[in-house]
Scaffold this motif. Structure first.
Motif, PDB file in Angstrom:
ATOM      1  N   ALA A 259     -11.255  -5.577  15.921  1.00  0.00           N
ATOM      2  CA  ALA A 259     -11.298  -5.825  17.364  1.00  0.00           C
ATOM      3  C   ALA A 259     -10.237  -4.988  18.072  1.00  0.00           C
ATOM      4  O   ALA A 259      -9.191  -4.679  17.493  1.00  0.00           O
ATOM      5  N   PRO A 260     -10.480  -4.583  19.319  1.00  0.00           N
ATOM      6  CA  PRO A 260      -9.476  -3.797  20.055  1.00  0.00           C
ATOM      7  C   PRO A 260      -8.125  -4.516  20.088  1.00  0.00           C
ATOM      8  O   PRO A 260      -8.049  -5.723  20.326  1.00  0.00           O
ATOM      9  N   GLY A 261      -7.056  -3.770  19.801  1.00  0.00           N
ATOM     10  CA  GLY A 261      -5.725  -4.343  19.811  1.00  0.00           C
ATOM     11  C   GLY A 261      -5.383  -5.160  18.588  1.00  0.00           C
ATOM     12  O   GLY A 261      -4.363  -5.862  18.576  1.00  0.00           O
ATOM     13  N   GLU A 262      -6.191  -5.049  17.519  1.00  0.00           N
ATOM     14  CA  GLU A 262      -5.955  -5.824  16.297  1.00  0.00           C
ATOM     15  C   GLU A 262      -5.679  -4.890  15.126  1.00  0.00           C
ATOM     16  O   GLU A 262      -6.268  -3.818  15.013  1.00  0.00           O
ATOM     17  N   LEU A 263      -4.756  -5.295  14.272  1.00  0.00           N
ATOM     18  CA  LEU A 263      -4.464  -4.580  13.032  1.00  0.00           C
ATOM     19  C   LEU A 263      -5.010  -5.393  11.867  1.00  0.00           C
ATOM     20  O   LEU A 263      -4.626  -6.551  11.681  1.00  0.00           O
ATOM     21  N   GLU A 264      -5.906  -4.785  11.093  1.00  0.00           N
ATOM     22  CA  GLU A 264      -6.447  -5.415   9.902  1.00  0.00           C
ATOM     23  C   GLU A 264      -5.889  -4.695   8.680  1.00  0.00           C
ATOM     24  O   GLU A 264      -6.018  -3.472   8.564  1.00  0.00           O
ATOM     25  N   VAL A 265      -5.260  -5.441   7.790  1.00  0.00           N
ATOM     26  CA  VAL A 265      -4.616  -4.866   6.612  1.00  0.00           C
ATOM     27  C   VAL A 265      -5.375  -5.285   5.363  1.00  0.00           C
ATOM     28  O   VAL A 265      -5.598  -6.477   5.129  1.00  0.00           O
ATOM     29  N   GLU A 266      -5.781  -4.306   4.566  1.00  0.00           N
ATOM     30  CA  GLU A 266      -6.385  -4.548   3.260  1.00  0.00           C
ATOM     31  C   GLU A 266      -5.360  -4.134   2.216  1.00  0.00           C
ATOM     32  O   GLU A 266      -4.937  -2.982   2.177  1.00  0.00           O
ATOM     33  N   LEU A 267      -4.944  -5.064   1.354  1.00  0.00           N
ATOM     34  CA  LEU A 267      -3.852  -4.798   0.422  1.00  0.00           C
ATOM     35  C   LEU A 267      -4.209  -5.248  -0.983  1.00  0.00           C
ATOM     36  O   LEU A 267      -4.642  -6.386  -1.191  1.00  0.00           O
ATOM     37  N   GLN A 268      -4.024  -4.350  -1.931  1.00  0.00           N
ATOM     38  CA  GLN A 268      -4.105  -4.702  -3.349  1.00  0.00           C
ATOM     39  C   GLN A 268      -2.701  -4.592  -3.932  1.00  0.00           C
ATOM     40  O   GLN A 268      -2.225  -3.491  -4.191  1.00  0.00           O
ATOM     41  N   PRO A 269      -1.999  -5.716  -4.147  1.00  0.00           N
ATOM     42  CA  PRO A 269      -0.642  -5.648  -4.697  1.00  0.00           C
ATOM     43  C   PRO A 269      -0.612  -5.109  -6.122  1.00  0.00           C
ATOM     44  O   PRO A 269       0.366  -4.470  -6.524  1.00  0.00           O
ATOM     45  N   ALA A 270      -1.684  -5.375  -6.891  1.00  0.00           N
ATOM     46  CA  ALA A 270      -1.727  -4.902  -8.271  1.00  0.00           C
ATOM     47  C   ALA A 270      -3.149  -4.938  -8.794  1.00  0.00           C
ATOM     48  O   ALA A 270      -3.894  -5.876  -8.541  1.00  0.00           O
ATOM     49  N   GLY A 271      -3.504  -3.892  -9.517  1.00  0.00           N
ATOM     50  CA  GLY A 271      -4.777  -3.827 -10.209  1.00  0.00           C
ATOM     51  C   GLY A 271      -4.582  -3.008 -11.474  1.00  0.00           C
ATOM     52  O   GLY A 271      -3.618  -2.246 -11.589  1.00  0.00           O
ATOM     53  N   VAL A 272      -5.485  -3.168 -12.441  1.00  0.00           N
ATOM     54  CA  VAL A 272      -5.359  -2.470 -13.718  1.00  0.00           C
ATOM     55  C   VAL A 272      -6.648  -1.723 -14.020  1.00  0.00           C
ATOM     56  O   VAL A 272      -7.748  -2.267 -13.845  1.00  0.00           O
ATOM     57  N   GLN A 273      -6.485  -0.480 -14.491  1.00  0.00           N
ATOM     58  CA  GLN A 273      -7.635   0.364 -14.831  1.00  0.00           C
ATOM     59  C   GLN A 273      -7.473   0.873 -16.257  1.00  0.00           C
ATOM     60  O   GLN A 273      -6.386   1.290 -16.661  1.00  0.00           O
ATOM     61  N   ARG A 274      -8.562   0.832 -17.024  1.00  0.00           N
ATOM     62  CA  ARG A 274      -8.548   1.325 -18.402  1.00  0.00           C
ATOM     63  C   ARG A 274      -9.615   2.392 -18.558  1.00  0.00           C
ATOM     64  O   ARG A 274     -10.779   2.166 -18.231  1.00  0.00           O
ATOM     65  N   GLU A 275      -9.208   3.555 -19.063  1.00  0.00           N
ATOM     66  CA  GLU A 275     -10.129   4.677 -19.245  1.00  0.00           C
ATOM     67  C   GLU A 275      -9.705   5.492 -20.448  1.00  0.00           C
ATOM     68  O   GLU A 275      -8.572   5.981 -20.510  1.00  0.00           O
TER      69      GLU A 275
END
Length: 257
Positions: free
Chosen positions: A43-59
């Motif tokens: 929405a106008p004037g709004e800050l939306e934060v998407e946060l991943q504090p921790a994730g693990v990847q195996r390859e």
């Protein structure tokens, strides 16, 4: 300094770099916990934060800490938002230095308001912007453009994504993906995503993800997901967990002073 203290300092430093890189400099397409996105904006004037504090990847026998993964969505005006993204990666086994990767700055616009905007029919949006160089290596800048179509029904929501890129290594890349979500009226809804991506002359990826989103309120949600992908015939497994929250950029008290 103890080894644990060093790791903590490194994590905090990369968190600040990722967040600062997002705010001041700026992959396109982001909607936790997916690689694709939806046809909606903040929405106008709004800050939306998407946060991943921790994730693990195996390859291929290696383990990597994916943290922090930060996306900032800033509502600019009706139907428009700015999107800034940055992600930290730290090899765990074998260990290695932390990198800031997949940084970018984008604009997203709702071209046709629809079911995601409380109207009828599909919502249609576009997102375009600049891919910024990674913190290490010889990568350069790139460009991206995406089209997104979303439709919401009582039983759930579907988001279809098509993206074309000029990568940081100046190769052509295409991404096609679909997100399926359970009913929005459910507090905890199941979600899934499948996508195909091809970076010409380098790699081909087929990916599937399943997870859950816990919608605490309109301004706060938590997510967890498991992703399995095959990249050039090699498997990749990833666990993602994070949250999304929204806050006003201007508070009523400050406005009245």
């Amino acid at each position: 300094m103890l080894a644990g203290d060093s790791a903590l300092v490194r994590y905090v430093a990369v968190s600040l770099i990722a967040l600062a890189g997002s705010v001041y400099s700026g992959p396109a397409l982001a909607y936790r916990p997916f690689d694709g996105t939806d046809a909606a904006v903040a929405a106008p004037g709004e800050l939306e934060v998407e946060l991943q504090p921790a994730g693990v990847q195996r390859e291929q026998g290696t383990h990597t800490l994916i943290a922090p993964w930060t996306v900032l969505n800033i509502g600019l005006s009706e139907g428009w938002e700015a999107v800034f993204e940055g992600r930290g990666e730290t090899p765990l086994s074998p260990s290695g230095p932390t990198e800031l990767i997949d940084a970018g700055a984008f604009l997203k616009h709702v071209v046709v308001p629809g079911s995601l905007q409380e109207k009828t029919g599909p919502s249609v949006a576009t997102e375009f912007g600049v891919l910024l160089p990674d913190s290490t290596g010889n990568s350069g800048a790139g460009l991206s453009w995406a089209g997104i179509v979303s439709q919401r029904w009582d039983w759930g929501t579907v988001h279809f994504n098509v993206e074309t890129l000029l990568t940081r290594e100046h190769r052509a890349d295409v991404f096609v993906g679909t997100i399926i979500e359970g009913p929005t009226k459910w507090k905890v809804r199941p979600v899934a995503e499948v996508f195909y991506e091809k970076e010409f002359g380098l790699e081909e990826t087929v990916s599937g993800l399943v997870g859950l989103i816990w919608q605490v309120s309109d301004k706060l949600s938590f997510d967890v997901a498991y992703r399995h992908a095959v990249i050039n015939a090699h498997p990749l497994n990833e666990i993602r967990a994070g949250l999304t929250f929204a806050v006003p950029l201007r508070f009523e008290g400050a406005h009245n002073r």
